[in-house]
Design a protein around this motif. Sequence first.
Motif, PDB file in Angstrom:
ATOM      1  N   HIS A  93       0.832  -1.208   0.000  1.00 26.36           N
ATOM      2  CA  HIS A  93       0.000   0.000   0.000  1.00 26.36           C
ATOM      3  C   HIS A  93       0.867   1.259   0.000  1.00 26.36           C
ATOM      4  O   HIS A  93       0.571   2.231  -0.719  1.00 26.36           O
ATOM      5  N   LEU A  94       1.918   1.274   0.806  1.00 28.13           N
ATOM      6  CA  LEU A  94       2.774   2.454   0.863  1.00 28.13           C
ATOM      7  C   LEU A  94       3.520   2.662  -0.451  1.00 28.13           C
ATOM      8  O   LEU A  94       3.756   3.802  -0.859  1.00 28.13           O
ATOM      9  N   ALA A  95       3.888   1.585  -1.121  1.00 29.91           N
ATOM     10  CA  ALA A  95       4.532   1.727  -2.429  1.00 29.91           C
ATOM     11  C   ALA A  95       3.576   2.365  -3.434  1.00 29.91           C
ATOM     12  O   ALA A  95       3.990   3.214  -4.240  1.00 29.91           O
ATOM     13  N   ASP A  96       2.297   1.973  -3.388  1.00 25.07           N
ATOM     14  CA  ASP A  96       1.305   2.603  -4.267  1.00 25.07           C
ATOM     15  C   ASP A  96       1.200   4.099  -3.981  1.00 25.07           C
ATOM     16  O   ASP A  96       1.085   4.915  -4.902  1.00 25.07           O
ATOM     17  N   PHE A  97       1.239   4.453  -2.693  1.00 25.90           N
ATOM     18  CA  PHE A  97       1.131   5.867  -2.346  1.00 25.90           C
ATOM     19  C   PHE A  97       2.366   6.644  -2.796  1.00 25.90           C
ATOM     20  O   PHE A  97       2.241   7.730  -3.383  1.00 25.90           O
ATOM     21  N   THR A  98       3.561   6.129  -2.518  1.00 21.46           N
ATOM     22  CA  THR A  98       4.758   6.884  -2.866  1.00 21.46           C
ATOM     23  C   THR A  98       4.937   7.010  -4.372  1.00 21.46           C
ATOM     24  O   THR A  98       5.545   7.980  -4.839  1.00 21.46           O
ATOM     25  N   ASP A  99       4.403   6.065  -5.150  1.00 25.83           N
ATOM     26  CA  ASP A  99       4.421   6.219  -6.609  1.00 25.83           C
ATOM     27  C   ASP A  99       3.711   7.510  -7.013  1.00 25.83           C
ATOM     28  O   ASP A  99       4.184   8.251  -7.883  1.00 25.83           O
ATOM     29  N   TRP A 100       2.584   7.765  -6.377  1.00 25.74           N
ATOM     30  CA  TRP A 100       1.835   9.005  -6.651  1.00 25.74           C
ATOM     31  C   TRP A 100       2.523  10.210  -6.020  1.00 25.74           C
ATOM     32  O   TRP A 100       2.673  11.262  -6.650  1.00 25.74           O
ATOM     33  N   PHE A 101       2.961  10.051  -4.803  1.00 30.58           N
ATOM     34  CA  PHE A 101       3.522  11.149  -4.022  1.00 30.58           C
ATOM     35  C   PHE A 101       4.772  11.741  -4.676  1.00 30.58           C
ATOM     36  O   PHE A 101       4.992  12.956  -4.630  1.00 30.58           O
ATOM     37  N   THR A 102       5.577  10.903  -5.283  1.00 30.11           N
ATOM     38  CA  THR A 102       6.829  11.384  -5.871  1.00 30.11           C
ATOM     39  C   THR A 102       6.626  12.044  -7.235  1.00 30.11           C
ATOM     40  O   THR A 102       7.510  12.763  -7.706  1.00 30.11           O
TER      41      THR A 102
END
Length: 280
Positions: A93-102
């Motif tokens: 889940h955090l990898a999905d978020f950081t893909d967007w966040f970056t």
Amino acid sequence: MNPLPATGTERPEGALSVGAVIRSRVRAAVRRPGRAARSARPRPLTPEEAEDRALLLRLLSLLLQYPDGELATARPVLTAAVEALAPSAAAAHLADFTDWFTEREPEALERHYVEMFDLRRRSGLYLTYYLHGDTRRRGMALLTLAQRYRAAGWDTGGGELPDHLPVVLEFAALAGPRAGEAPLRQHRRGLELIHHALTDADSPYQHVLAALLTLLPPPTEADLRAVAELAAQGPPAEDVGLDPYGAYGAGEFAPPGAFVPPGQAPPTLMPPLSTPEGPR
């Protein structure tokens, strides 16, 4: 020393860069899960499990803070920390978020954060609101939570209400699964409602809440019914302030139908590198 994130409109003089502090605190989480994390658990955690859990909670706390320029600059460090996590549902889940966040411009991140957490009643990050609404009980709940922190040896610095989710997560990371995560378990229904609201809004922050929920016990049928009722009716309301804990922003708490959410919290700063090893 202040082991919880200090808050303020300006960064303390001489504070380290976010990237350096994040790296130091990741190392600190690995070395020092805290006395509470080493004692009294449902089952002993292996060193690797303790490291991963403390790191996950700390990353969740960081990712739910206001994405000011300093935090935006630290995105490569945060992304690398997420990529280094052991495989798990939370890590995915955090990898999905950081893909967007970056990939987003800093200004777009700030706008999205304000829209999701400051302007929407059902996805604010102040947990006692979901349990007690605008009632006298909420003021007492805030006071009780602050006393829990003090009893464990932690000091929030007074710059943020103790029920602000990034603060609650930082306490959980430092104090360990049993005592430290108790406030998260107590407010599980509120966390479920925030996750539902973010999912309905198609916000990538839904992944951060989903990651957090994987660390908590599964919801009961009663939990799910209560969340549905909260979504439909909202928390209880009462025309009072938050005394004895104090006022909650220029808008206070408006009567039902005219709710004014808390003002945008200033970015949560990192604590000094030297922190106590655990609650006394």
